[in-house]
Design an enzyme around this catalytic site. Structure first.
Site, PDB file in Angstrom:
ATOM      1  N   ASP A   1       0.775  -1.231  -0.157  1.00  0.00           N
ATOM      2  CA  ASP A   1       0.013  -0.172  -0.156  1.00  0.00           C
ATOM      3  C   ASP A   1       0.796   1.289  -0.119  1.00  0.00           C
ATOM      4  O   ASP A   1       2.129   1.090   0.532  1.00  0.00           O
ATOM      5  CB  ASP A   1      -1.080  -0.052   1.329  1.00  0.00           C
ATOM      6  CG  ASP A   1      -1.600   1.218   1.650  1.00  0.00           C
ATOM      7  OD1 ASP A   1      -2.485   1.632   0.628  1.00  0.00           O
ATOM      8  OD2 ASP A   1      -1.242   1.906   2.505  1.00  0.00           O
ATOM      9  N   ALA A   2       0.283   2.464  -0.612  1.00  0.00           N
ATOM     10  CA  ALA A   2       1.189   3.454  -0.552  1.00  0.00           C
ATOM     11  C   ALA A   2       0.978   4.425   0.642  1.00  0.00           C
ATOM     12  O   ALA A   2       2.209   4.600   1.416  1.00  0.00           O
ATOM     13  CB  ALA A   2       0.902   4.333  -1.863  1.00  0.00           C
ATOM     14  N   TYR A   3      -0.056   4.946   0.943  1.00  0.00           N
ATOM     15  CA  TYR A   3      -0.194   6.021   1.618  1.00  0.00           C
ATOM     16  C   TYR A   3      -0.408   5.595   3.199  1.00  0.00           C
ATOM     17  O   TYR A   3      -1.486   4.940   3.603  1.00  0.00           O
ATOM     18  CB  TYR A   3      -1.577   6.807   1.347  1.00  0.00           C
ATOM     19  CG  TYR A   3      -1.332   7.622   0.054  1.00  0.00           C
ATOM     20  CD1 TYR A   3      -0.305   8.730   0.023  1.00  0.00           C
ATOM     21  CD2 TYR A   3      -1.981   6.982  -1.160  1.00  0.00           C
ATOM     22  CE1 TYR A   3      -0.082   9.167  -1.345  1.00  0.00           C
ATOM     23  CE2 TYR A   3      -1.730   7.793  -2.316  1.00  0.00           C
ATOM     24  CZ  TYR A   3      -0.625   8.646  -2.384  1.00  0.00           C
ATOM     25  OH  TYR A   3      -0.543   9.213  -3.541  1.00  0.00           O
TER      26      TYR A   3
ATOM     27  N   ARG B   1      -7.192  13.056   6.897  1.00  0.00           N
ATOM     28  CA  ARG B   1      -6.836  11.543   6.477  1.00  0.00           C
ATOM     29  C   ARG B   1      -8.110  10.845   6.638  1.00  0.00           C
ATOM     30  O   ARG B   1      -8.385   9.850   5.772  1.00  0.00           O
ATOM     31  CB  ARG B   1      -5.755  11.132   7.362  1.00  0.00           C
ATOM     32  CG  ARG B   1      -5.306   9.568   7.393  1.00  0.00           C
ATOM     33  CD  ARG B   1      -5.136   9.191   5.580  1.00  0.00           C
ATOM     34  NE  ARG B   1      -4.604   7.870   5.695  1.00  0.00           N
ATOM     35  CZ  ARG B   1      -4.503   6.943   4.492  1.00  0.00           C
ATOM     36  NH1 ARG B   1      -4.833   7.665   3.301  1.00  0.00           N
ATOM     37  NH2 ARG B   1      -4.167   5.889   4.533  1.00  0.00           N
TER      38      ARG B   1
ATOM     39  N   SER C   1      -2.649   0.789  -4.788  1.00  0.00           N
ATOM     40  CA  SER C   1      -2.995   1.984  -3.974  1.00  0.00           C
ATOM     41  C   SER C   1      -4.207   2.666  -4.436  1.00  0.00           C
ATOM     42  O   SER C   1      -4.771   2.418  -5.660  1.00  0.00           O
ATOM     43  CB  SER C   1      -2.017   2.979  -3.955  1.00  0.00           C
ATOM     44  OG  SER C   1      -2.272   4.419  -3.476  1.00  0.00           O
ATOM     45  N   ASN C   2      -4.977   3.085  -3.485  1.00  0.00           N
ATOM     46  CA  ASN C   2      -6.300   3.839  -4.000  1.00  0.00           C
ATOM     47  C   ASN C   2      -5.608   5.072  -4.559  1.00  0.00           C
ATOM     48  O   ASN C   2      -6.920   5.981  -5.226  1.00  0.00           O
ATOM     49  CB  ASN C   2      -6.884   4.302  -2.619  1.00  0.00           C
ATOM     50  CG  ASN C   2      -7.994   3.442  -2.156  1.00  0.00           C
ATOM     51  OD1 ASN C   2      -8.412   2.332  -2.686  1.00  0.00           O
ATOM     52  ND2 ASN C   2      -8.367   3.325  -0.889  1.00  0.00           N
TER      53      ASN C   2
END
Length: 219
Positions: free
Chosen positions: A9-11, A40, A116-117
């Site tokens: 996942d990125a964030y 967030r 990722s989203n």
């Protein structure tokens, strides 16, 4: 078992989502952390709501809308910083251990990818800003499907592209809900519990829980 691909996942996992507000901490004052937390939380809430409704908007649009809501909730925060905060979000800091860990995993012969989203443009900017573009093999964005995690079709992007069984993929995320979705899909999952949060989703447990990515190379 050896894993053919390590997918991240990125964030919150590779990139620090609170770095944008921290860069303007002095100007935002004591309410900065609260602004960041609301930003967030709403960013994620909007993605889940829109996925359930089938009313997709890309993650950048949701990021902008979430910040606007955060400013409404924290009226003492200087709204004139909006454009600077959004610009900073395109260049979030990666966590200190990320380059070395990803590099070591790549040297082992595994594929290294992001799932990722985030929108493609957001992810491209974050990866290049962190100088990870020479390490990461592929970046998978939900934008290709016009929905968000934890839709099972999102995780399938990886297995389809790599022609792998789900169990051959090790998936790492700092988001417990994301780990639940990936576990349900069949990935080997590693929860990067950076905040020391209590566990959730007891029927969808991760195979491993780590405080950061540092130990991943030896698991």
């Amino acid at each position: 078992m050896p894993h053919a691909a390590f997918v991240f996942d990125a964030y919150g996992t590779l990139f620090d989502v609170h770095a944008a507000v921290r860069r303007h901490a002095e100007a935002l004052g004591s309410e900065g952390p609260l602004l960041s937390e609301i930003w967030r939380a709403k960013q994620l809430e909007y993605s889940w709501t829109r996925a359930l409704m089938g009313a997709y908007r890309d993650f950048w649009s949701l990021t902008e809308e979430a910040l606007d809501h955060a400013f409404e909730r924290v009226p003492s925060a200087d709204r004139s910083l909006r454009s600077q905060l959004l610009e900073a979000y395109w260049k979030l800091d990666c966590y200190a251990e990320v380059p070395a860990v990803l590099g070591a995993l790549k040297n082992s012969g595994a594929k290294i990818a992001i799932l990722s989203n985030g929108s493609p443009a957001m992810l491209d900017s974050a990866v290049k800003n962190a100088a990870l573009d020479t390490i990461i093999d592929d970046v998978f964005s939900v934008d290709a499907l016009q929905t968000f995690k934890t839709a099972q079709s999102v995780y399938e992007l990886v297995t389809t592209q790599y022609r792998l069984y789900a169990e051959a993929v090790s998936f790492q995320s700092s988001n417990r809900w994301d780990i639940a979705g990936a576990t349900r899909f069949g990935f080997r999952t590693v929860w990067i519990n950076r905040g020391g949060m209590p566990d959730e989703y007891p029927d969808l447990k991760p195979q491993l829980i780590l405080p950061d990515l540092s130990a991943l190379t030896v698991t």
